[in-house]
Design a protein around this motif. Structure first.
Motif, mmCIF file in Angstrom:
data_model
loop_
_atom_site.group_PDB
_atom_site.id
_atom_site.type_symbol
_atom_site.label_atom_id
_atom_site.label_comp_id
_atom_site.label_asym_id
_atom_site.label_seq_id
_atom_site.Cartn_x
_atom_site.Cartn_y
_atom_site.Cartn_z
ATOM 1 N N ALA A 150 0.872 -1.231 -0.174
ATOM 2 C CA ALA A 150 0.257 -0.040 -0.226
ATOM 3 C C ALA A 150 0.839 1.003 -0.022
ATOM 4 O O ALA A 150 0.485 2.618 -0.377
ATOM 5 C CB ALA A 150 -0.870 0.017 0.955
ATOM 6 N N ASP A 170 0.966 3.645 -3.259
ATOM 7 C CA ASP A 170 0.089 4.123 -3.557
ATOM 8 C C ASP A 170 0.156 5.220 -2.750
ATOM 9 O O ASP A 170 -0.158 6.055 -3.503
ATOM 10 C CB ASP A 170 -1.081 3.910 -3.530
ATOM 11 C CG ASP A 170 -1.206 2.478 -5.030
ATOM 12 O OD1 ASP A 170 -1.100 2.632 -5.887
ATOM 13 O OD2 ASP A 170 -1.828 1.297 -4.688
ATOM 14 N N ALA A 205 -6.210 -1.546 1.592
ATOM 15 C CA ALA A 205 -5.902 -0.936 0.982
ATOM 16 C C ALA A 205 -6.987 0.289 0.549
ATOM 17 O O ALA A 205 -6.261 1.427 0.689
ATOM 18 C CB ALA A 205 -4.677 -1.607 0.096
ATOM 19 N N GLU A 236 -2.238 -7.701 5.236
ATOM 20 C CA GLU A 236 -1.727 -8.274 3.627
ATOM 21 C C GLU A 236 -0.436 -9.335 4.164
ATOM 22 O O GLU A 236 -0.875 -10.188 3.451
ATOM 23 C CB GLU A 236 -0.738 -7.040 3.511
ATOM 24 C CG GLU A 236 -1.206 -5.411 3.043
ATOM 25 C CD GLU A 236 0.403 -4.871 2.405
ATOM 26 O OE1 GLU A 236 0.276 -4.035 1.334
ATOM 27 O OE2 GLU A 236 1.286 -4.978 2.256
#
Length: 665
Positions: free
Chosen positions: A272, A275, A389, A541
């Motif tokens: 994540a 991003d 996410a 994750e």
């Protein structure tokens, strides 16, 4: 309202269950490129920053648990306190110099591997300098957010929206939302908002922003940025028609744009974080660019932002749009436009189906109840099949036990592979690219049918590839690639699950903490709300990857035993149930294969160029995340396999991201 990544289209069966006549139009969203009129389903586009690289060009970067679990939360931390923008204490020229430096830094080439954090810190340092210079200059409102709720309800009612049967309430942990004041039955139409109340790109064009919009290519290309400036201009105007709505918006959000540096640090080594960096860099670049535009462009002279356009203002507007925007049809239904939908966007998220549509006949947004809501209960809607996410980055909350959670895994066939040409052709005939970002899912099975098909081809021997290209029933073999009921061979299954297990283990080793350490950290440390979200996201994750490892290990051993005992390999026959109707959920033929089958019309073979072009066409349809069937019509097969379609779409949408390393074999 928190904003999306993945969107579930309502099937015909679901529409029949919804029952309400007004939802007969609730079928599917047409692709953004389509000019066909038709029914519309509201959706929340997921963003990774309103303006992706390359700098200042292009379009938007492409974003459930049981009802008893913890519900979604809209992000809002503090209330607005002062009255209006204070007089500027820093000269525009001084800020212009800082923003020019910021624009140059944000427009530089992408940093090399391992240098992203360093660049993020440098950009953040420049942003903080600007924020310090601009402290106290932003437009805010007196009092608490809740003080303006009655004005919003009155304004909505006077302008044709429904305002009975619910009230706006602060639910503390979950933030503000809607609470039923009477019993509301499932599928009951209880909320509608007419177009005149919506803030849209079209209303922006007809506002004080219009002259600048007509000249600026970024505003014309990026509807979300246009909405952000529309929001800022209307907020600065005390006589704005939308003031009752704007006054009820949060003054601050829990998206990563608001994270402190130490809170972002918890996301290091996660998927994540890439991003997050991109979102922050894009927002900073946009602000720097538009600060110069507002100070120098002749069509910006009359904007109420001329004397005070702060980074804080822009971050607020970007976050408001990012967490709330939806696509709706234009008045003639020929295309989509972006909109903010007052009142309706107060609803929080929970598991279920999307139950909001746009009624073109009555020209209004309509929402039916997701379930029975008793008087005094909070009213929830379903935001879509988004990963955590996506929820954290674009909406500012973490959804515990999110059954739609997933992590990305980038896989590709190396061009140096001796069998590359054969593998590429088999994949092309199946409508699957030779390199793509797939997803590992929180639920079983951990892989979609599309990923299963890719892995089978990836691990094929030369003889197996020939059978899928030239052998008897080659077409049937192609169409069962994503069906778990029909392995290519026991050895192929062993190899693909071994590969997946090894790959997931390698990804787990990239994290700096273990699952146990993260759990202990959450339990024993006094973390902020945002730091808690970051650690939960990091933990989530790893838990998905660990589940994938365990699932792959179990499958590997099962197929190894089948190979050892020389079990008969199941064979697909014409008299067998269709490949779309057998196998566990998520393990049937992927959407790309079904689309190719429909287009191919039973052709025995395609040339490589034809296969590649058709594969690209199908892939593009999936990346858009929409079904291209006119007017949302669906076949029976698609209704039966909606879950598989959703999984395939999620995987294909993930291919727009590049956050994991390419694996070549």
């Amino acid at each position: 309202m928190s904003g999306m990544l993945r969107h579930r289209t309502a099937s015909t069966t679901e529409n029949q269950r919804l029952g309400a006549a007004s939802l007969c139009r609730l079928l599917t969203v047409l692709p953004l490129t389509s000019s066909r009129p038709g029914p519309w389903l509201l959706r929340r586009p997921q963003l990774a920053g309103l303006l992706p690289r390359p700098a200042l060009t292009g379009g938007v970067v492409p974003w459930t648990p049981p009802l008893s679990q913890k519900m979604g939360k809209k992000s809002r931390v503090k209330t607005q306190k002062s009255g209006t923008g204070a007089p500027a204490s820093v000269s525009p020229k001084e800020t212009l110099n800082l923003t020019s430096e910021l624009l140059q830094k944000c427009s530089s080439p992408a940093p090399g591997p391992g240098k992203e954090w360093e660049e993020y810190v440098q950009i953040r340092s420049l942003v903080e300098k600007i924020r310090k210079k601009q402290k106290g200059l932003s437009v805010t409102f007196d009092g608490k957010r809740e003080d303006y709720f009655p004005d919003l309800m009155k304004w909505a009612s006077e302008n044709g929206a429904s305002a009975e049967g619910f009230e706006m309430v602060n639910f503390k942990e979950e933030g503000c939302g809607l609470r039923a004041t009477r019993d509301i039955k499932a599928e009951e139409l209880f909320l509608w908002v007419p177009r005149k109340l919506l803030m849209t790109v079209e209303s922006a064009k007809n506002s004080v922003l219009g002259p600048l919009y007509s000249q600026d290519r970024i505003l014309q290309a990026m509807g979300n940025i246009t909405l952000a400036f529309h929001l800022l201009c209307e907020r600065a105007d005390p006589n704005s028609f939308w003031q009752p709505y704007i006054q009820t918006l949060p003054c601050e959000y829990d998206t990563p744009l608001y994270f402190e540096e130490d809170e972002v640090r918890h996301l290091q080594s996660t998927q994540a974080v890439h991003d997050v960096f991109s979102q922050y860099k894009n927002t900073a670049r946009q602000y720097a660019y538009f600060y110069k535009v507002i100070q120098t462009h002749p069509h910006a002279n009359k904007l109420p932002l001329k004397d005070s356009f702060t980074y804080e203002d822009y971050r607020w507007a970007v976050s408001s749009v990012m967490t709330r925007q939806n696509q709706i049809p234009t008045e003639d239904g020929s295309r989509v436009t972006l909109a903010l939908i007052p009142l309706w966007d107060m609803c929080n998220h929970t598991n279920g189906l999307i139950t909001t549509g746009y009624n073109l006949e009555d020209d209004r947004c309509e929402c039916v109840a997701l379930q029975d809501f008793r008087a005094g209960e909070q009213i929830y809607i379903f935001y879509g099949t988004r990963s955590n996410a996506e929820f954290v980055i674009h909406s500012g909350f973490f959804f515990d036990n999110n059954s739609h959670d997933r992590v990305k895994i980038k896989l590709g066939v190396s061009k140096s592979d001796r069998l590359y040409a054969m593998k590429a052709e088999v994949l092309a005939r199946a409508g699957i690219p030779t390199s793509s970002v797939f997803a590992l899912h929180f639920t079983e099975p951990p892989i979609s049918a599309q990923l299963l098909a890719f892995l089978r081809v990836f691990c094929m021997t030369e003889e197996e590839l020939k059978e899928h290209l030239l052998g008897d029933n080659a077409i049937d073999r192609i169409f069962t690639l994503g069906n778990s009921e029909y392995p290519v061979s026991w050895d192929n299954e062993v190899r693909l699950w071994t590969f997946l297990e090894d790959r997931a283990l390698l990804l787990l080793k990239t994290y700096k903490t273990t699952i146990e350490e993260d759990k202990s950290f959450l339990k024993n440390c006094d973390l902020s709300v945002r730091a808690t979200m970051a650690v939960k996201l990091r933990l989530g994750e790893k838990e998905i990857l660990e589940k994938a490892v365990k699932s792959a290990s179990v499958n590997r051993e099962y197929y190894r035993r089948q190979m050892e005992v020389k079990a008969l390999l199941p064979k697909y026959e014409e008299s067998s149930p269709g490949p779309l109707e057998i196998g566990a959920a998520g393990a049937r033929l992927p959407l790309v294969l079904r689309n190719l089958e429909e287009e191919a019309g039973g052709q025995e073979a395609l040339s490589l160029s034809e296969a590649v072009s058709r594969a690209k066409a199908v892939e593009n349809g999936l990346v858009n995340g929409e079904n291209s069937i006119p007017n949302g019509a669906r076949s029976g097969k698609e209704n039966v396999n909606q879950e598989e379609s959703k999984r395939a779409t999620e995987d294909a949408k993930g291919s727009s991201s590049d956050s994991t390393g390419d694996v070549k074999g």
